[in-house]
Design an enzyme around this catalytic site. Sequence first.
Site, mmCIF file in Angstrom:
data_model
loop_
_atom_site.group_PDB
_atom_site.id
_atom_site.type_symbol
_atom_site.label_atom_id
_atom_site.label_comp_id
_atom_site.label_asym_id
_atom_site.label_seq_id
_atom_site.Cartn_x
_atom_site.Cartn_y
_atom_site.Cartn_z
ATOM 1 N N ARG A 108 0.666 -1.227 -0.043
ATOM 2 C CA ARG A 108 -0.097 0.074 -0.017
ATOM 3 C C ARG A 108 0.898 1.225 -0.046
ATOM 4 N NH1 ARG A 108 -4.597 0.314 4.222
ATOM 5 N NH2 ARG A 108 -2.753 0.479 5.781
ATOM 6 N N THR A 112 -1.281 7.578 -0.345
ATOM 7 C CA THR A 112 -2.915 7.408 -0.897
ATOM 8 C C THR A 112 -3.564 6.070 -0.532
ATOM 9 O OG1 THR A 112 -1.894 5.917 -2.746
ATOM 10 C CG2 THR A 112 -1.872 8.570 -3.007
ATOM 11 N N ASP A 204 0.536 -3.914 12.197
ATOM 12 C CA ASP A 204 1.165 -4.215 10.700
ATOM 13 C C ASP A 204 1.480 -5.902 10.696
ATOM 14 O OD1 ASP A 204 2.635 -2.790 8.006
ATOM 15 O OD2 ASP A 204 2.975 -4.976 8.465
ATOM 16 N N ASP A 207 4.805 -6.954 9.067
ATOM 17 C CA ASP A 207 5.986 -6.570 10.193
ATOM 18 C C ASP A 207 6.057 -7.727 11.293
ATOM 19 O OD1 ASP A 207 6.948 -4.435 8.633
ATOM 20 O OD2 ASP A 207 5.901 -3.061 9.834
HETATM 21 C C1 PRP Z 1 -1.183 -5.213 4.179
HETATM 22 C C2 PRP Z 1 -2.014 -6.224 4.409
HETATM 23 C C3 PRP Z 1 -2.869 -6.053 3.094
HETATM 24 C C4 PRP Z 1 -3.087 -4.588 3.112
HETATM 25 C C5 PRP Z 1 -4.577 -4.408 3.355
HETATM 26 O O1 PRP Z 1 -0.244 -5.155 3.536
HETATM 27 O O2 PRP Z 1 -1.147 -7.374 4.423
HETATM 28 O O3 PRP Z 1 -2.150 -6.648 1.893
HETATM 29 O O4 PRP Z 1 -2.283 -4.057 3.505
HETATM 30 O O5 PRP Z 1 -4.774 -3.094 3.165
HETATM 31 P P1 PRP Z 1 -6.060 -2.469 2.340
HETATM 32 O O6 PRP Z 1 -7.049 -3.278 2.542
HETATM 33 O O7 PRP Z 1 -6.292 -1.189 2.659
HETATM 34 O O8 PRP Z 1 -5.279 -2.830 0.958
HETATM 35 P P2 PRP Z 1 0.953 -3.991 3.228
HETATM 36 O O9 PRP Z 1 0.566 -3.078 2.182
HETATM 37 O O10 PRP Z 1 1.213 -3.381 4.559
HETATM 38 O O11 PRP Z 1 2.175 -4.906 2.689
HETATM 39 P P3 PRP Z 1 3.112 -5.760 3.378
HETATM 40 O O12 PRP Z 1 2.147 -7.311 3.433
HETATM 41 O O13 PRP Z 1 4.038 -6.355 2.395
HETATM 42 O O14 PRP Z 1 3.383 -5.582 4.775
HETATM 43 N N1 URA Z 2 -2.336 -3.780 6.895
HETATM 44 C C1 URA Z 2 -2.059 -4.192 8.199
HETATM 45 O O1 URA Z 2 -1.020 -5.032 8.169
HETATM 46 N N2 URA Z 2 -2.679 -3.815 9.243
HETATM 47 C C2 URA Z 2 -3.848 -3.055 9.155
HETATM 48 O O2 URA Z 2 -4.242 -2.369 10.260
HETATM 49 C C3 URA Z 2 -4.045 -2.382 7.787
HETATM 50 C C4 URA Z 2 -3.427 -2.777 6.862
#
Ligand code: PRP
Ligand code: URA
Length: 213
Positions: A108, A112, A204, A207
């Site tokens: 994400r 935005t 997160d 993480d």
């Molecule tokens: C997180 C999560 C989803 C997304 C959800 O991933 O694992 O993929 O955010 O958010 P949304 O519904 O608003 O799209 P992130 O973009 O943090 O990437 P990561 O898994 O690599 O940490």
């Molecule tokens: N992605 C995450 O990992 N946690 C949240 O709360 C939202 C998006």
Amino acid sequence: MKQYENVVVFDHPLIKHKIAILRDEKTSMKEFRELVEEITTLMTFESLKEGVPTVEKQVKTPLETCVQQVVEDNAVAVVPILRAGLGMVNGVHRLFPLAKVGHIGMYRDEETLEPKPYYCKLPDGIEEKLVLLVDPMLATGGSACDAIQLLKERGCKNIKFMAIIGAPEGVSRVAESHPDVEIYVSTLDRCLNDKGYILPGLGDAGDRLFGTK
Ligand code: PRP
Ligand code: URA
């Protein structure tokens, strides 16, 4: 949140118990990873109780031969949204060890909150399978919507999406954008904060699974 025919919220006491531990900021990376896997197995069991292709097979018991229903080999594919969805793959494999794995990479944009695709590798023949798309967090719904769209463009017709925690705004967005996709969430949280994090949520997920913070 409005009721949707294609949304199931489990609200199972055992899963809720495990999610309570998952949320706790003191839960270690190891325990977090194990819990994500366990919860995924429980969710898979429930969400695939219908619609899994089966075939008949003759089985010889010590007493006689009978015809039994068994799950068709290679009927199911699992597709994690990277990174955090990776934590759910073993949980699906516990029940469907032959499931092939596709990967969709998205992150994400922090400003935005729009998903940015960066990787896609799907198994040959995925369009014929029941595709289980997995990601622990359904926040704005942008990542799930785009991942589902990508699967549809590759010809997938039978898609189920599983997230451990959903925010009402994200669940509504996916349910309305893709009414033909069944959406399973273990629990529905309150809302998103101004940075797009789910409240109360668990932080997160990527993480916490991979120890990157
Ligand atoms: C997180 C999560 C989803 C997304 C959800 O991933 O694992 O993929 O955010 O958010 P949304 O519904 O608003 O799209 P992130 O973009 O943090 O990437 P990561 O898994 O690599 O940490
Ligand atoms: N992605 C995450 O990992 N946690 C949240 O709360 C939202 C998006």
